[in-house]
Design an enzyme around this catalytic site. Sequence first.
Site, PDB file in Angstrom:
ATOM      1  N   ALA A  13       0.819  -1.224   0.000  1.00 37.02           N
ATOM      2  CA  ALA A  13       0.000   0.000   0.000  1.00 37.02           C
ATOM      3  C   ALA A  13       0.848   1.269   0.000  1.00 37.02           C
ATOM      4  O   ALA A  13       0.305   2.369  -0.044  1.00 37.02           O
ATOM      5  CB  ALA A  13      -0.933  -0.006   1.215  1.00 37.02           C
ATOM      6  N   TYR A 156       9.521 -13.000 -14.377  1.00 38.93           N
ATOM      7  CA  TYR A 156       8.391 -12.169 -13.908  1.00 38.93           C
ATOM      8  C   TYR A 156       7.082 -12.765 -14.449  1.00 38.93           C
ATOM      9  O   TYR A 156       6.107 -12.924 -13.706  1.00 38.93           O
ATOM     10  CB  TYR A 156       8.547 -10.707 -14.367  1.00 38.93           C
ATOM     11  CG  TYR A 156       7.353  -9.867 -13.945  1.00 38.93           C
ATOM     12  CD1 TYR A 156       7.140  -9.543 -12.610  1.00 38.93           C
ATOM     13  CD2 TYR A 156       6.412  -9.439 -14.887  1.00 38.93           C
ATOM     14  CE1 TYR A 156       6.022  -8.804 -12.212  1.00 38.93           C
ATOM     15  CE2 TYR A 156       5.291  -8.694 -14.502  1.00 38.93           C
ATOM     16  CZ  TYR A 156       5.108  -8.379 -13.163  1.00 38.93           C
ATOM     17  OH  TYR A 156       3.998  -7.656 -12.769  1.00 38.93           O
TER      18      TYR A 156
HETATM   19  P1  NDP Z   1       4.963  -0.117  -7.157  1.00 40.07           P
HETATM   20  O1  NDP Z   1       6.427  -0.389  -7.217  1.00 40.07           O
HETATM   21  O2  NDP Z   1       4.505   1.277  -7.288  1.00 40.07           O
HETATM   22  O3  NDP Z   1       4.357  -0.738  -5.798  1.00 40.07           O
HETATM   23  C1  NDP Z   1       4.747  -2.008  -5.340  1.00 40.07           C
HETATM   24  C2  NDP Z   1       4.285  -2.178  -3.911  1.00 40.07           C
HETATM   25  O4  NDP Z   1       4.634  -3.503  -3.455  1.00 40.07           O
HETATM   26  C3  NDP Z   1       4.951  -1.185  -2.967  1.00 40.07           C
HETATM   27  O5  NDP Z   1       3.989  -0.684  -2.071  1.00 40.07           O
HETATM   28  C4  NDP Z   1       5.976  -2.041  -2.221  1.00 40.07           C
HETATM   29  O6  NDP Z   1       6.131  -1.544  -0.894  1.00 40.07           O
HETATM   30  C5  NDP Z   1       5.269  -3.400  -2.201  1.00 40.07           C
HETATM   31  N1  NDP Z   1       6.208  -4.484  -1.990  1.00 40.07           N
HETATM   32  C6  NDP Z   1       7.194  -4.912  -2.827  1.00 40.07           C
HETATM   33  N2  NDP Z   1       7.903  -5.885  -2.239  1.00 40.07           N
HETATM   34  C7  NDP Z   1       7.357  -6.093  -1.009  1.00 40.07           C
HETATM   35  C8  NDP Z   1       7.654  -6.957   0.061  1.00 40.07           C
HETATM   36  N3  NDP Z   1       8.663  -7.831  -0.005  1.00 40.07           N
HETATM   37  N4  NDP Z   1       6.900  -6.900   1.184  1.00 40.07           N
HETATM   38  C9  NDP Z   1       5.877  -6.017   1.272  1.00 40.07           C
HETATM   39  N5  NDP Z   1       5.530  -5.177   0.278  1.00 40.07           N
HETATM   40  C10 NDP Z   1       6.283  -5.209  -0.845  1.00 40.07           C
HETATM   41  O7  NDP Z   1       4.327  -1.031  -8.297  1.00 40.07           O
HETATM   42  P2  NDP Z   1       2.806  -1.313  -8.723  1.00 40.07           P
HETATM   43  O8  NDP Z   1       1.867  -0.567  -7.907  1.00 40.07           O
HETATM   44  O9  NDP Z   1       2.751  -1.175 -10.171  1.00 40.07           O
HETATM   45  O10 NDP Z   1       2.721  -2.873  -8.396  1.00 40.07           O
HETATM   46  C11 NDP Z   1       1.702  -3.460  -7.607  1.00 40.07           C
HETATM   47  C12 NDP Z   1       1.336  -4.817  -8.177  1.00 40.07           C
HETATM   48  O11 NDP Z   1       0.786  -4.646  -9.483  1.00 40.07           O
HETATM   49  C13 NDP Z   1       2.500  -5.796  -8.339  1.00 40.07           C
HETATM   50  O12 NDP Z   1       2.066  -7.067  -7.933  1.00 40.07           O
HETATM   51  C14 NDP Z   1       2.767  -5.759  -9.841  1.00 40.07           C
HETATM   52  O13 NDP Z   1       3.357  -6.967 -10.283  1.00 40.07           O
HETATM   53  C15 NDP Z   1       1.375  -5.581 -10.362  1.00 40.07           C
HETATM   54  N6  NDP Z   1       1.236  -5.074 -11.726  1.00 40.07           N
HETATM   55  C16 NDP Z   1       1.798  -3.868 -12.066  1.00 40.07           C
HETATM   56  C17 NDP Z   1       1.639  -3.394 -13.355  1.00 40.07           C
HETATM   57  C18 NDP Z   1       2.274  -2.114 -13.831  1.00 40.07           C
HETATM   58  O14 NDP Z   1       2.404  -1.924 -15.057  1.00 40.07           O
HETATM   59  N7  NDP Z   1       2.669  -1.217 -12.953  1.00 40.07           N
HETATM   60  C19 NDP Z   1       0.835  -4.146 -14.338  1.00 40.07           C
HETATM   61  C20 NDP Z   1       0.327  -5.398 -13.868  1.00 40.07           C
HETATM   62  C21 NDP Z   1       0.503  -5.817 -12.595  1.00 40.07           C
HETATM   63  P3  NDP Z   1       7.501  -1.457  -0.084  1.00 40.07           P
HETATM   64  O15 NDP Z   1       8.612  -1.302  -1.076  1.00 40.07           O
HETATM   65  O16 NDP Z   1       7.309  -0.275   0.804  1.00 40.07           O
HETATM   66  O17 NDP Z   1       7.555  -2.744   0.678  1.00 40.07           O
HETATM   67  C1  8X3 Z   2       3.306  -5.473 -15.294  1.00 42.79           C
HETATM   68  C2  8X3 Z   2       2.991  -5.202 -16.706  1.00 42.79           C
HETATM   69  O1  8X3 Z   2       3.709  -5.628 -19.102  1.00 42.79           O
HETATM   70  O2  8X3 Z   2       5.429  -4.952 -17.538  1.00 42.79           O
HETATM   71  O3  8X3 Z   2       2.843  -6.706 -14.868  1.00 42.79           O
HETATM   72  O4  8X3 Z   2       4.519  -7.136 -17.434  1.00 42.79           O
HETATM   73  S1  8X3 Z   2       4.234  -5.777 -17.731  1.00 42.79           S
END
Ligand code: NDP
Ligand code: 8X3
Length: 258
Positions: A13, A156
């Site tokens: 979050a 990934y």
């Molecule tokens: P961000 O990097 O903005 O956010 C990622 C979040 O995950 C951060 O809040 C981070 O918090 C948390 N996180 C990462 N590792 C850990 C850990 N070990 N323990 C607890 N929290 C963790 O990326 P997104 O918001 O884009 O990503 C969120 C999700 O959406 C992911 O699962 C990603 O794979 C997925 N996603 C993203 C897409 C995109 O294009 N952005 C597309 C499709 C899916 P902190 O570092 O403070 O722990």
């Molecule tokens: C995140 C989107 O296209 O980088 O899951 O895999 S992509």
Amino acid sequence: MVLKDAVVCITGASSGIGYACAEKFAEGGSKLLLVARRKDRLEKLAAYLVNRYGATSHLVGLDVREQRAVEKAFAGLPEEWRAIEVLVNNAGLSRGLDKLHEGKIQDWEEMIDTNVKGLLYVSRAVIPGMVERRRGTIVNIGSIAGHEVYPGGNVYCASKHAVDAVTKGMRIDLVDTSVRVCSVDPGLVETEFSMVRFRGNAERAKQVYENLTPLTPTDVADAVYFCASRPPHVQVADMILLATAQATSTLVHRAPQE
Ligand code: NDP
Ligand code: 8X3
């Protein structure tokens, strides 16, 4: 306001999609159980949510890769935070875009440990309570990368295919419990995701979203909220969400933006 006063747990979050989900559920009157490693960021978010929406938050600074810590954190929740109504399994990341035979083992470990094992640990800690109460919604954040594989995406994509399999497995195992299992699977969303993937290389991260209008974290949060706020007999199994200029993982239309 169907989720007013419901406890909504969101992992990851502190940034991006998870942050936007926190705001969306706060707007809907829910109580936010916010999880991430960077607790300072969660504190800022909680302050914003209470000011803007009067929302109550409980913050958990936690690395979802640490199984014992996950178990302890959820077992030790104060009484009023235990009945989790919605779990958004969002914490995740990508590292690098190397060819598999040139990949860094450390990157693979980090992606698998977070995206797959972390999601499993949190789910194992939260779902038994939902089953006992015979209510709850789990929304797993998958990806288009869980349906397709793109060059350099290897591990990934494997981790997100695993999330897809785990989601389907959960739905099968929970079919007789009234607990529903949803998946929201976005394509390109502009967050810190690419900065993390390219280890702070801002130029490379920017290129990912250049000359197109990507999804925003709020677009994804709207989809998550939609899933969680359906009537109890409706289970949104899988929602694939793409920017209009994205057709597949690799087919993206780029043109100068107005
Ligand atoms: P961000 O990097 O903005 O956010 C990622 C979040 O995950 C951060 O809040 C981070 O918090 C948390 N996180 C990462 N590792 C850990 C850990 N070990 N323990 C607890 N929290 C963790 O990326 P997104 O918001 O884009 O990503 C969120 C999700 O959406 C992911 O699962 C990603 O794979 C997925 N996603 C993203 C897409 C995109 O294009 N952005 C597309 C499709 C899916 P902190 O570092 O403070 O722990
Ligand atoms: C995140 C989107 O296209 O980088 O899951 O895999 S992509």
